[in-house]
Design a protein around this motif. Sequence first.
Motif, PDB file in Angstrom:
ATOM      1  N   SER A  28       5.658  -8.957 -11.031  1.00 41.09           N
ATOM      2  CA  SER A  28       6.907  -7.921 -10.914  1.00 41.09           C
ATOM      3  C   SER A  28       6.324  -6.626 -10.873  1.00 41.09           C
ATOM      4  O   SER A  28       6.336  -5.599 -11.712  1.00 41.09           O
ATOM      5  N   VAL A  29       5.430  -6.105  -9.611  1.00 41.67           N
ATOM      6  CA  VAL A  29       4.657  -4.766  -9.484  1.00 41.67           C
ATOM      7  C   VAL A  29       5.520  -4.186  -8.296  1.00 41.67           C
ATOM      8  O   VAL A  29       5.805  -4.657  -7.432  1.00 41.67           O
ATOM      9  N   TYR A  30       6.115  -2.918  -8.645  1.00 43.06           N
ATOM     10  CA  TYR A  30       6.877  -2.206  -7.953  1.00 43.06           C
ATOM     11  C   TYR A  30       6.070  -0.789  -7.689  1.00 43.06           C
ATOM     12  O   TYR A  30       5.654  -0.192  -8.722  1.00 43.06           O
ATOM     13  N   ALA A  31       5.915  -0.222  -6.463  1.00 46.06           N
ATOM     14  CA  ALA A  31       5.108   0.772  -6.174  1.00 46.06           C
ATOM     15  C   ALA A  31       6.168   1.746  -5.616  1.00 46.06           C
ATOM     16  O   ALA A  31       6.828   1.501  -4.594  1.00 46.06           O
ATOM     17  N   VAL A  32       5.993   3.153  -6.235  1.00 49.54           N
ATOM     18  CA  VAL A  32       7.108   4.029  -5.764  1.00 49.54           C
ATOM     19  C   VAL A  32       6.557   5.066  -4.839  1.00 49.54           C
ATOM     20  O   VAL A  32       5.246   5.532  -5.438  1.00 49.54           O
ATOM     21  N   THR A  33       7.131   5.266  -3.791  1.00 49.07           N
ATOM     22  CA  THR A  33       6.418   6.213  -2.837  1.00 49.07           C
ATOM     23  C   THR A  33       7.611   6.871  -2.215  1.00 49.07           C
ATOM     24  O   THR A  33       8.783   6.676  -2.060  1.00 49.07           O
ATOM     25  N   ARG A  34       7.473   8.338  -1.604  1.00 46.80           N
ATOM     26  CA  ARG A  34       8.248   8.959  -1.016  1.00 46.80           C
ATOM     27  C   ARG A  34       8.695   8.301   0.229  1.00 46.80           C
ATOM     28  O   ARG A  34       9.841   8.306   0.791  1.00 46.80           O
ATOM     29  N   ASP A  35       7.706   7.701   0.891  1.00 48.65           N
ATOM     30  CA  ASP A  35       7.755   7.114   2.291  1.00 48.65           C
ATOM     31  C   ASP A  35       7.226   5.303   2.264  1.00 48.65           C
ATOM     32  O   ASP A  35       6.216   5.436   2.308  1.00 48.65           O
ATOM     33  N   VAL A  36       8.161   4.588   2.330  1.00 44.90           N
ATOM     34  CA  VAL A  36       7.919   3.272   2.430  1.00 44.90           C
ATOM     35  C   VAL A  36       7.150   2.763   3.561  1.00 44.90           C
ATOM     36  O   VAL A  36       6.595   1.720   3.577  1.00 44.90           O
ATOM     37  N   ASN A  37       7.416   3.588   4.894  1.00 49.24           N
ATOM     38  CA  ASN A  37       6.686   3.275   5.714  1.00 49.24           C
ATOM     39  C   ASN A  37       5.323   3.947   6.203  1.00 49.24           C
ATOM     40  O   ASN A  37       4.776   3.548   7.018  1.00 49.24           O
ATOM     41  N   ASN A  38       4.862   4.829   5.028  1.00 48.52           N
ATOM     42  CA  ASN A  38       3.546   5.202   4.899  1.00 48.52           C
ATOM     43  C   ASN A  38       2.464   4.099   5.154  1.00 48.52           C
ATOM     44  O   ASN A  38       2.780   2.964   4.387  1.00 48.52           O
ATOM     45  N   PRO A  39       1.426   4.130   5.742  1.00 38.38           N
ATOM     46  CA  PRO A  39       0.444   2.928   5.889  1.00 38.38           C
ATOM     47  C   PRO A  39       0.050   2.842   4.540  1.00 38.38           C
ATOM     48  O   PRO A  39      -0.303   1.559   4.321  1.00 38.38           O
ATOM     49  N   ARG A  40      -0.275   3.606   3.924  1.00 39.97           N
ATOM     50  CA  ARG A  40      -0.715   3.284   2.379  1.00 39.97           C
ATOM     51  C   ARG A  40       0.442   2.397   1.733  1.00 39.97           C
ATOM     52  O   ARG A  40      -0.213   1.334   0.820  1.00 39.97           O
ATOM     53  N   SER A  41       1.426   2.821   1.878  1.00 43.23           N
ATOM     54  CA  SER A  41       2.665   2.080   1.028  1.00 43.23           C
ATOM     55  C   SER A  41       2.752   0.684   1.613  1.00 43.23           C
ATOM     56  O   SER A  41       2.820  -0.401   0.776  1.00 43.23           O
ATOM     57  N   MET A  42       2.813   0.527   2.931  1.00 42.28           N
ATOM     58  CA  MET A  42       2.796  -0.619   3.438  1.00 42.28           C
ATOM     59  C   MET A  42       1.652  -1.703   3.138  1.00 42.28           C
ATOM     60  O   MET A  42       1.819  -2.926   3.008  1.00 42.28           O
ATOM     61  N   GLN A  43       0.357  -0.784   2.976  1.00 46.51           N
ATOM     62  CA  GLN A  43      -0.678  -1.909   2.623  1.00 46.51           C
ATOM     63  C   GLN A  43      -0.606  -2.359   1.226  1.00 46.51           C
ATOM     64  O   GLN A  43      -0.936  -3.638   0.768  1.00 46.51           O
ATOM     65  N   LEU A  44      -0.019  -1.582   0.270  1.00 47.84           N
ATOM     66  CA  LEU A  44       0.191  -1.987  -1.154  1.00 47.84           C
ATOM     67  C   LEU A  44       1.173  -3.240  -1.073  1.00 47.84           C
ATOM     68  O   LEU A  44       1.177  -4.063  -1.960  1.00 47.84           O
ATOM     69  N   ALA A  45       2.167  -3.311  -0.337  1.00 48.47           N
ATOM     70  CA  ALA A  45       2.864  -4.434   0.053  1.00 48.47           C
ATOM     71  C   ALA A  45       2.322  -5.429   0.439  1.00 48.47           C
ATOM     72  O   ALA A  45       2.379  -6.659   0.079  1.00 48.47           O
ATOM     73  N   ALA A  46       1.694  -5.336   1.535  1.00 45.01           N
ATOM     74  CA  ALA A  46       1.159  -6.492   2.477  1.00 45.01           C
ATOM     75  C   ALA A  46       0.023  -7.133   1.714  1.00 45.01           C
ATOM     76  O   ALA A  46      -0.163  -8.349   1.887  1.00 45.01           O
ATOM     77  N   VAL A  47      -1.100  -6.281   1.268  1.00 48.00           N
ATOM     78  CA  VAL A  47      -2.070  -6.877   0.702  1.00 48.00           C
ATOM     79  C   VAL A  47      -2.030  -7.129  -0.688  1.00 48.00           C
ATOM     80  O   VAL A  47      -2.628  -8.113  -1.058  1.00 48.00           O
ATOM     81  N   PHE A  48      -1.473  -6.380  -1.304  1.00 51.02           N
ATOM     82  CA  PHE A  48      -1.330  -6.425  -2.760  1.00 51.02           C
ATOM     83  C   PHE A  48      -0.142  -6.820  -3.599  1.00 51.02           C
ATOM     84  O   PHE A  48       0.150  -6.818  -4.810  1.00 51.02           O
ATOM     85  N   GLY A  49       0.796  -7.207  -2.766  1.00 50.26           N
ATOM     86  CA  GLY A  49       2.093  -7.743  -3.017  1.00 50.26           C
ATOM     87  C   GLY A  49       3.117  -6.903  -3.978  1.00 50.26           C
ATOM     88  O   GLY A  49       4.075  -7.409  -4.688  1.00 50.26           O
ATOM     89  N   ALA A  50       2.884  -5.572  -4.015  1.00 51.17           N
ATOM     90  CA  ALA A  50       3.779  -4.701  -4.501  1.00 51.17           C
ATOM     91  C   ALA A  50       5.219  -4.440  -3.965  1.00 51.17           C
ATOM     92  O   ALA A  50       5.035  -4.715  -2.578  1.00 51.17           O
ATOM     93  N   LYS A  51       6.174  -4.564  -4.665  1.00 49.67           N
ATOM     94  CA  LYS A  51       7.473  -4.216  -3.862  1.00 49.67           C
ATOM     95  C   LYS A  51       7.639  -2.732  -3.952  1.00 49.67           C
ATOM     96  O   LYS A  51       7.667  -1.954  -5.002  1.00 49.67           O
ATOM     97  N   LEU A  52       8.189  -2.159  -2.903  1.00 49.46           N
ATOM     98  CA  LEU A  52       7.963  -0.841  -2.482  1.00 49.46           C
ATOM     99  C   LEU A  52       9.484  -0.293  -2.725  1.00 49.46           C
ATOM    100  O   LEU A  52      10.528  -0.891  -2.826  1.00 49.46           O
ATOM    101  N   LEU A  53       9.534   0.993  -3.647  1.00 44.79           N
ATOM    102  CA  LEU A  53      10.687   1.743  -3.940  1.00 44.79           C
ATOM    103  C   LEU A  53      10.514   2.910  -3.753  1.00 44.79           C
ATOM    104  O   LEU A  53       9.464   3.483  -3.613  1.00 44.79           O
ATOM    105  N   VAL A  54      11.564   3.622  -3.152  1.00 46.27           N
ATOM    106  CA  VAL A  54      11.595   5.027  -2.770  1.00 46.27           C
ATOM    107  C   VAL A  54      11.734   5.952  -4.164  1.00 46.27           C
ATOM    108  O   VAL A  54      12.757   5.513  -4.873  1.00 46.27           O
ATOM    109  N   GLY A  55      11.020   6.919  -4.451  1.00 49.08           N
ATOM    110  CA  GLY A  55      11.315   7.868  -5.195  1.00 49.08           C
ATOM    111  C   GLY A  55      10.285   9.113  -4.901  1.00 49.08           C
ATOM    112  O   GLY A  55       9.222   9.114  -4.280  1.00 49.08           O
TER     113      GLY A  55
END
Length: 119
Positions: free
Chosen positions: A29-56
């Motif tokens: 249950s790892v959640y990564a908070v980012t201003r932009d879930v479509n940012n390439p770094r955000s998408m990498q955290l989700a796709a490669v490292f399994g983080a669920k993305l949240l906007v904040g």
Amino acid sequence: EEAAIVVLGATGNQGAAVVKYLNALNTQSVYAVTRDVNNPRSMQLAAVFGAKLLVGDFEKKDSLVAAFQAPGKPVIAFCVSTPSMAGTGFVANAEAEIAAGKQMIDAAKEAAVKHATRS
């Protein structure tokens, strides 16, 4: 009940390292908070490292409260901010860091976060 781990500042160097480490430990249950879930770094955290993305956004306390509440279970928060955290561009001063830290703490208290670490 297993707590969710919510990482603020997840797209920065320190936050991303925390997400990657938690992935290596097979933390579910790892959640990564980012201003932009479509940012390439955000998408990498989700796709490669399994983080669920949240906007904040550090500058919007309500968005942080919502991010802390999104998992729907107890939360452990790892809160990171950097001098470049501001959406308005590079900020390198103690007042900005203090304001961001206060936003994070206030949001964590309002969302009843179980435990928070600020770095």
